[in-house]
Design an enzyme around this catalytic site. Structure first.
Site, PDB file in Angstrom:
ATOM      1  N   LEU A 124       0.854  -1.184   0.000  1.00 14.77           N
ATOM      2  CA  LEU A 124       0.000   0.000   0.000  1.00 14.77           C
ATOM      3  C   LEU A 124       0.893   1.237   0.000  1.00 14.77           C
ATOM      4  O   LEU A 124       1.861   1.305   0.769  1.00 14.77           O
ATOM      5  CB  LEU A 124      -0.894   0.038   1.246  1.00 14.77           C
ATOM      6  CG  LEU A 124      -2.273  -0.609   1.183  1.00 14.77           C
ATOM      7  CD1 LEU A 124      -2.972  -0.450   2.532  1.00 14.77           C
ATOM      8  CD2 LEU A 124      -3.137  -0.021   0.081  1.00 14.77           C
ATOM      9  N   ASP A 125       0.570   2.219  -0.832  1.00 11.56           N
ATOM     10  CA  ASP A 125       1.318   3.472  -0.828  1.00 11.56           C
ATOM     11  C   ASP A 125       1.241   4.130   0.544  1.00 11.56           C
ATOM     12  O   ASP A 125       0.265   3.931   1.279  1.00 11.56           O
ATOM     13  CB  ASP A 125       0.748   4.427  -1.871  1.00 11.56           C
ATOM     14  CG  ASP A 125       0.968   3.946  -3.293  1.00 11.56           C
ATOM     15  OD1 ASP A 125       1.945   3.201  -3.509  1.00 11.56           O
ATOM     16  OD2 ASP A 125       0.169   4.306  -4.174  1.00 11.56           O
ATOM     17  N   PRO A 126       2.235   4.956   0.891  1.00 17.31           N
ATOM     18  CA  PRO A 126       2.226   5.598   2.214  1.00 17.31           C
ATOM     19  C   PRO A 126       0.945   6.390   2.500  1.00 17.31           C
ATOM     20  O   PRO A 126       0.423   6.337   3.622  1.00 17.31           O
ATOM     21  CB  PRO A 126       3.448   6.525   2.155  1.00 17.31           C
ATOM     22  CG  PRO A 126       4.376   5.845   1.215  1.00 17.31           C
ATOM     23  CD  PRO A 126       3.499   5.210   0.175  1.00 17.31           C
ATOM     24  N   ARG A 176      -4.651   4.584  -9.062  1.00 20.73           N
ATOM     25  CA  ARG A 176      -4.286   5.941  -9.494  1.00 20.73           C
ATOM     26  C   ARG A 176      -4.238   6.030 -11.024  1.00 20.73           C
ATOM     27  O   ARG A 176      -4.596   7.059 -11.597  1.00 20.73           O
ATOM     28  CB  ARG A 176      -2.954   6.365  -8.875  1.00 20.73           C
ATOM     29  CG  ARG A 176      -1.764   5.560  -9.346  1.00 20.73           C
ATOM     30  CD  ARG A 176      -0.467   6.114  -8.793  1.00 20.73           C
ATOM     31  NE  ARG A 176      -0.332   5.856  -7.368  1.00 20.73           N
ATOM     32  CZ  ARG A 176       0.503   6.525  -6.566  1.00 20.73           C
ATOM     33  NH1 ARG A 176       1.244   7.498  -7.054  1.00 20.73           N
ATOM     34  NH2 ARG A 176       0.596   6.231  -5.293  1.00 20.73           N
TER      35      ARG A 176
END
Length: 278
Positions: free
Chosen positions: A38-40, A173
């Site tokens: 998971l992205d930050p 995204r």
């Protein structure tokens, strides 16, 4: 050593590696890893494997994912999300019907170009490392499957809520950016939250500070999205020696002993992961 899987509800601002490092200290064991980065800035379901269950993470990574987020139309960014620099602006007048029709074109089996801000490797380096150095490289489009792409209006006419159910390897995204392009302009993603990995949902998840031994799922529970069979003592001997077991179903199958413990994972009748001692 604890063997099992923990379902964490990751907060924003933490990398997946940060979560692993925190739990490595909490459980006081080195053998620990995560499934499905998971992205930050993203929040939500993150699966953490402990001990021998880290060998099961590849099966969890393959499970479909579900996300919610918001698509902001009229503004494109360098990272395709709210954390990037603005790279383009458009005056976009949209209706819900417009956005739904465009989302439908991005549903099903599609080809998707991975973003530069991803963990994929090109030439031995991760794309996000190259992006931080100001380098952009060609990326081949990859097949992914978007099972469901639902959108809804919000009080802001330039922002639409989105819920996506998709195959592993799909970038939400990129979906947001492609949705903006399909509507004649640009868009970026914000407030991404992963709500499920397979059958593991936010209802199963704990905040990082609340994770303790009671949060650990057994290896058998961790593999609950796959079929499993119980085998007898004779077959367990074969399992312990990493040998094929007769009459197992095709595909990925968990093998359990009489007490319900997961002792191995077989693929098309052949051992792929063996947890039981020889």
């Amino acid at each position: 050593m604890i063997d099992g899987v923990v379902v964490v509800d990751k907060d924003g601002g933490w990398t997946s590696h940060d979560v692993v490092a925190k739990l490595r200290g909490r459980f006081k064991q080195k053998r620990i890893g995560h499934s499905g980065t998971l992205d930050p800035d993203a929040t939500g379901v993150l699966l953490i494997g402990l001990g021998r269950a880290t060998r099961l993470l590849k099966y969890l990574t393959d499970l479909p994912k579900t996300y919610t987020g918001e698509v902001v139309f009229g503004v494109a960014t360098s990272t395709l999300d709210a954390g990037g620099d603005v790279t383009g602006e458009w005056d976009m007048s949209l209706t819900l019907a417009d956005v739904e029709a465009a989302a439908a074109t991005l549903t099903g089996s599609i080809l998707q170009v991975p973003p530069m801000v991803s963990a994929l490797k090109v030439g031995g380096k991760r794309l996000h490392e190259l992006a931080r150095a100001g380098i952009e490289v060609e990326r081949a489009a990859r097949p992914v499957t978007v099972h469901r792409f639902e959108v809804g209006a919000t009080p802001d006419p330039q922002v639409y809520a989105a819920e996506v159910e998709c195959s592993s390897g799909t970038y939400i995204r990129t979906l947001a950016a492609d949705l903006g392009a399909a509507l004649g302009g640009g868009a970026h993603l914000r407030n991404l939250r992963r709500t499920a990995i397979g059958s593991f949902t936010l209802a199963d998840a704990r905040a990082l500070d609340a994770v303790d031994d009671s949060a650990v799922l057994t290896p058998a529970e961790a593999l609950r999205d796959y079929p499993s069979v119980e085998v007898d003592a004779a077959a367990l001997v074969l399992v312990g020696h990493g040998r094929p077991v007769p009459d197992l179903p095709d595909g990925t199958v968990g093998v359990r002993d009489a007490d319900g413990r997961l002792v191995a994972v077989y693929e098309d009748g052949k051992p792929s992961v063996v947890l039981a001692p020889a």
